[in-house]
Design an enzyme around this catalytic site. Structure first.
Site, PDB file in Angstrom:
ATOM      1  N   THR A 629       0.773  -1.135   0.012  1.00  0.00           N
ATOM      2  CA  THR A 629      -0.134   0.033  -0.007  1.00  0.00           C
ATOM      3  C   THR A 629       0.780   1.288  -0.031  1.00  0.00           C
ATOM      4  O   THR A 629       0.428   2.299  -0.591  1.00  0.00           O
ATOM      5  CB  THR A 629      -0.927   0.010   1.217  1.00  0.00           C
ATOM      6  OG1 THR A 629      -0.194  -0.074   2.389  1.00  0.00           O
ATOM      7  CG2 THR A 629      -2.114  -0.988   1.107  1.00  0.00           C
ATOM      8  N   GLU A 700       1.885  12.060   1.805  1.00  0.00           N
ATOM      9  CA  GLU A 700       2.286  13.165   0.948  1.00  0.00           C
ATOM     10  C   GLU A 700       3.521  13.213   0.177  1.00  0.00           C
ATOM     11  O   GLU A 700       3.627  13.851  -0.733  1.00  0.00           O
ATOM     12  CB  GLU A 700       2.267  14.471   1.664  1.00  0.00           C
ATOM     13  CG  GLU A 700       1.145  14.128   3.001  1.00  0.00           C
ATOM     14  CD  GLU A 700      -0.106  15.169   2.841  1.00  0.00           C
ATOM     15  OE1 GLU A 700      -1.099  14.916   3.690  1.00  0.00           O
ATOM     16  OE2 GLU A 700      -0.317  15.744   2.056  1.00  0.00           O
TER      17      GLU A 700
HETATM   18 MO1  MOS Z   1      -4.014  15.397   2.973  1.00  0.00          MO
HETATM   19  S1  MOS Z   1      -3.792  17.338   1.927  1.00  0.00           S
HETATM   20  O1  MOS Z   1      -3.649  16.066   4.195  1.00  0.00           O
HETATM   21  O2  MOS Z   1      -5.651  14.889   2.670  1.00  0.00           O
END
Ligand code: MOS
Length: 734
Positions: A629, A700
């Site tokens: 994942t 991120e």
């Molecule tokens: Mo993310 S921009 O913290 O869903």
């Protein structure tokens, strides 16, 4: 039983998803369900002078049309509308609150009908007269009015002076347009009228408890009268962090009609929510002739709305990442007549690091130093802003492994020097960085005497794999097969969770589970010792472990009692424990994830068509809970980075103040044919400081640096530097 943590476990929710058994917010139903269709404003600024709903109401099957004139009461304070991720400054948007129009596409009426098609047709018959005010939606036009906010990190040294005397300087502006999230699942809320004013809200959201508090506040409801549920989310990427207006509208309607209501936005209306704020990033770098950075200034001007100040850390990365004695930053906001921007994957970093890493590439060219070598010469083992050591930082290893996998050493530094038939070949690279955040979160374990455990937490799984990593952690901590673990999440009645965002959920929920499992282990040991002649008599909690369904001594595995025996012999059929994660305050370390991204582009010399043929992303993000994942997270981030570099741009017609390409046909993003070879490397990064399990999170980091690596590759291929995204073929031909 091999450990599950770190294994490429398949998604435990995969079967439900591919068979359609997984239900999303707009798929829940009730026998008396009414359907709402949103009417949106066609002007960007002004007021609604008159709104005529008579024609809409005359359509057979239409139940009601709600507007600011006839809606049920809503709270009148900003506080009630300020959710846990709202900007601190400003006045949150209140749907259908009054006659003011703040942005084009603002919801101004909700048509309710017995079926969706009727509601949507009748919505086209709502006639609105406006009193229009002059609007401004162009960042460039509003730059002179942009006002500085005080969030960037403190400057150090004397950046202007250092720049003035630098051997080599680079100065440029980089532009990132407004971009939209475009998750597959439309924003939707199905509100079930449970009678007596009680509501169950099935909502597309990244935070059920955030929405629950919002609904309670806005509609002044009792805590137990509203439950928010969101078992599956079809992507959100930040657009679901704040409660979105369809939830408020659906609740408003359910209360008005005293029946169940569903509101689903259209794809076009998805563009009336938040977005990544367009920004102009002004970078100045100064260095010695041998490539030691001595000055960095990073100034950003970004979009916000007229009613809230949305800003994220764009500039701070520039001063944190590299050794540099003199830095300064500024962050300005230009107020436009648009909806408030919102978080979008790696908010601040995706844009700010794009600019920094392009600027570093340009500096490397000016210095005639290999761009990777320039990064290594300025490598810092400490966070330069706060002058702190990192809990761990294996970025050097990312550079090494990424470069090796990519074949960077075979790069000819000269632009336009590498070819493949009629295509120019370019190789570029960039650094990525994100935070390793962790938030207070609770988890509950209910262990049954049959050896099954249910783990519960209110967190969402926005598609990242939270269900699966929760099960992996629980299975290891309880010593049970993963098939004996079930997960409950996405329900506001479950143990406390923040919104799922910021890449903090993996670390946060894992430690809550670990702490709850510790409590279960303690209870099991107590029970196991009760039996006469217990093999565990005299053992201490620290000396026992749960493994293979047994409570066992770590030193002598023969001293063991099965979990089911321990429970059954004591007449206990369930053990229930709930605990919070308890992260220690640590002001002595910086906590970050890092990456090194290498990209290859091939560009048709005549046509300027750009293909990203290869990307290698080497990531250092602490312990990787699930390599499958996590790989998907990084691959998704790379694909998005391709979109950011080459495709994505929300186009605004400034005359009308309206988004022109509010659909996924004309808002371009990468499709399968745009995505070629992506290699993801997870660099080993043991970390016993960041948290006990060494988890940093990987949502991120995947996107940060990707657009810069591609832009730098485009320069290397063509000798042309395109600084405003997206890099389209017309810009290359200019
Ligand atoms: Mo993310 S921009 O913290 O869903």
């Amino acid at each position: 039983m091999a450990p599950y943590i770190g294994a490429p476990a398949s998604r435990i929710d995969g079967h439900a998803k591919v068979t359609g058994a997984a239900k999303y917010a707009g798929e829940f139903t009730a026998p008396d369900l009414a359907h709402g269709s949103v009417v949106t404003s066609t002007i960007a600024k002004g007021r609604i002078a008159r709104i005529d709903v008579s024609e809409a109401l005359s359509v057979e099957g239409v139940i009601a049309v709600l507007t600011h004139k006839n809606r049920p009461p809503m709270a009148g304070t900003d506080r009630a509308y300020r959710d846990e991720t709202a900007p601190e400054v400003g006045s949150p948007f209140r749907p259908l609150y009054d006659d003011k129009v703040r942005f084009s596409g603002q919801p101004i009426a909700l048509v309710l009908a017995e079926d969706w098609e009727t509601a949507r047709f009748a919505a086209s018959l709502v006639h609105v007269q406006y009193e229009e005010d002059a609007h401004v939606t162009d960042l460039h036009q509003q730059l002179h009015e942009a006002k500085a906010i005080d969030t960037p990190p403190k400057p150090r040294g004397k950046a202007d002076k250092a720049l003035a005397v630098a051997d080599v300087r680079h100065e440029a502006e980089y532009y990132i347009p407004v971009e939209h999230h475009n998750p597959m699942e439309l924003f939707a809320s199905t509100v079930i009228w449970d009678g007596d004013g009680k509501l169950t809200v099935y909502d597309k959201t990244q935070g059920v408890q955030n929405v629950q508090r919002y609904v309670r506040g806005v509609f002044r409801m009792k805590a137990n009268d509203v439950r928010v549920v969101s078992p599956y989310v079809g992507g959100a990427f930040g657009s679901g962090l704040r409660p979105q207006y369809q939830a408020a509208l659906a609740v408003l309607a359910a209360r008005a009609l005293q029946r169940s209501v569903r509101v689903v936005l259209t794809r076009q209306q998805m563009y009336t929510l938040g977005f990544r704020p367009g920004s102009i990033e002004h970078l100045r770098l100064g260095a010695t002739a041998d490539g030691a950075l001595d000055a960095i200034t990073h100034e950003v001007s970004a979009i916000t709305s007229q009613y809230e100040d949305f800003a994220r850390n764009d500039t701070g990365w520039s001063g944190a990442l590299y050794k540099c004695a003199n830095t300064k930053y500024s962050h300005k906001l230009a107020r436009l007549d648009l909806a408030t921007p919102c978080d979008m994957r790696a908010p601040g970093a995706a844009t700010g690091v794009y600019a920094l890493e392009c600027a570093m590439d340009e500096l490397a060219v000016a210095l005639k130093i290999d761009p990777l070598e320039l990064r290594i010469r300025n490598y810092s083992d400490r966070d330069q802003n706060d002058d702190l050591p990192y809990t761990s930082k294996q970025l050097r290893e990312c550079y090494r492994q990424g470069a090796e996998a990519f074949g960077w050493s075979r790069r000819n530094a000269e632009p336009r020097s590498m070819r493949d038939g009629s295509e120019l070949v370019g190789w570029g690279m960039a650094t990525g960085v994100w935070e390793a955040l962790q938030m207070k979160t609770a988890a509950r374990i209910v262990l049954s005497a049959n050896g099954h455990a249910e783990i519960a937490c209110a967190t969402s799984d926005i598609g990242t794999g939270t269900y699966t990593i929760m099960a992996q952690v629980a299975a290891d901590m309880l010593g049970l097969p993963i098939d004996d673990i079930s997960i409950k999440l996405g329900d506001s009645t479950l143990p406390q969770s923040p919104v799922e965002g910021g890449s903090w959920m993996a670390a946060s929920v894992s430690h809550a589970i670990a702490n709850a499992a510790d409590a279960v282990r303690k209870e099991l040991l107590r029970l196991a010792k009760k039996a006469p002649d217990s093999p565990l008599a005299g053992t201490k909690l620290d000396d026992i472990t749960l493994a293979d369904g047994k409570i066992a001594s770590k030193r002598d595995p023969n001293r063991a009692v099965s979990i089911t025996d321990a429970m059954r012999n004591s007449g206990v059929d369930r053990i229930e424990q709930e605990r919070f994660s308890d992260f220690k305050e640590d002001s002595k370390h910086a906590r970050n994830t890092h990456s090194a991204v290498f990209a290859e582009v091939k560009i048709d010399e005549q046509l300027g068509v750009i293909r990203v043929t290869r990307v290698v992303s080497a990531v250092a993000a602490g312990r990787i809970l699930n390599t499958r994942t996590a790989h998907s997270q990084i691959m998704g981030g790379v694909v998005w980075g391709i979109g950011m570099a080459l495709h994505e741009e929300t186009l605004i017609d400034h005359h009308f103040g309206r988004i022109m390409n509010a659909n996924i046909g004309e808002y371009h993003m990468p499709v399968n044919a745009d995505v070629h070879d992506i290699k993801v490397i997870f660099v080993d990064e043991p970390d016993d400081i960041v948290n006990p399990l060494g988890i940093k999170g990987v949502g991120e980091i995947g996107i940060v640096g990707v657009a810069a690596a591609i832009a730098n590759a485009v320069y290397h291929a063509t000798g042309k530097r395109i600084r405003d995204l997206p890099i389209t073929l017309d810009k290359l031909q200019r």
